[in-house]
Scaffold this active site. Sequence first.
Site, short mmCIF file in Angstrom:
data_model
loop_
_atom_site.label_atom_id
_atom_site.label_comp_id
_atom_site.label_asym_id
_atom_site.label_seq_id
_atom_site.Cartn_x
_atom_site.Cartn_y
_atom_site.Cartn_z
N ARG A 33 0.86 -1.18 0.00
CA ARG A 33 0.00 0.00 0.00
C ARG A 33 0.90 1.23 0.00
NH1 ARG A 33 -3.04 -3.27 -1.20
NH2 ARG A 33 -5.13 -3.73 -0.40
N GLU A 54 -5.45 6.28 -7.31
CA GLU A 54 -5.51 5.29 -8.38
C GLU A 54 -6.86 5.39 -9.09
OE1 GLU A 54 -4.58 1.38 -6.95
OE2 GLU A 54 -2.63 1.98 -6.14
N HIS A 76 -0.71 -1.12 -10.39
CA HIS A 76 -1.36 -1.97 -9.38
C HIS A 76 -1.79 -3.30 -9.99
CE1 HIS A 76 -3.59 -1.73 -5.28
NE2 HIS A 76 -3.07 -2.92 -5.49
#
Length: 316
Positions: A236, A265, A284
């Site tokens: 994270r 994001e 990601h």
Amino acid sequence: MVTRVAVLDDYQQVAAGLADWAGRLPGAQVTFFGEHIAGEAELVAALEPFDVVVAMRERTPFPRAVLERLPRLRLLVTTGMRNVAIDLAAAADNGVTVCGTRSHASGTAELTWAMIMGLVRGVAADDARMRDGGWQGGLAQDLDGEVLGVLGLGRLGARVARIGAAFGMDVIAWSPNLTEERAAEQGARRVDKAELFAAAKIVTVHMVLSDRSRGLVGEPELSAMRADGYLVNTSRFGLLDPDALRRALESGRPAGVALDVFDTEPLPRDHWLRSAPRTLLSPHMGYVTGKSYRVFFADVVEDIAAFEAGSPLRAL
């Protein structure tokens, strides 16, 4: 009454083909959203007609302000069994059941090693040089005999540690509650956090984000890293202090940083990280694999069917 299901953030537009939606949910109307919906007002407007919403991990937040404006919503399914972007208390207050799914653990660990190898072997730079008509230009780094520092030796960190040992690396690890026995079970040595950042050629982050761990990697840790060291974060982004990270990259230490996670994001086009020096960026992709998605969406369909039958599964 027909159940209306919204499946969010289907970036690859593959969700429809990875589960038996029609067979398990006969009569349901399922809508797949391939584009991310940014902004609370836009999200509420898009989701007002739906009884069930499927969230792909933490791509779309569901705070109280959103949940209170979706009176028709009865079930919110998140892929995975942890989602800090969903206000569970607000969901309960508004009569929304929240359920999760199982997951396939190896994807993020494998991407971690893809990014480590990308950094130490200069894969992106070599590819760019070749496409520009060039040939060799950089000197690659070695892993054998080097030190791998694993920040967080849980399920994912342990997988990464075992692969590091297979590369012939000396594996060290730290987390607040890590014991020497647990570290030894995974082929690692427990050290304190300061020693880990000072000694490791590669520091890889695998902690759960919480109020306690937010900003865990800051100025002291980054400045302590070896000048030839690399930092990898597939966990994270909030585990890093963004201001300290930016100063470190501008100052030239560490030698490189690989990120698969970001503070916003999808990452905005004008975000400073897109042009930051000595970085390897991935959008990601840790859990974005065929096996992961098949587990996710099979369980999503099962969760919805169970909820409709009055017996919710995997409630959070």
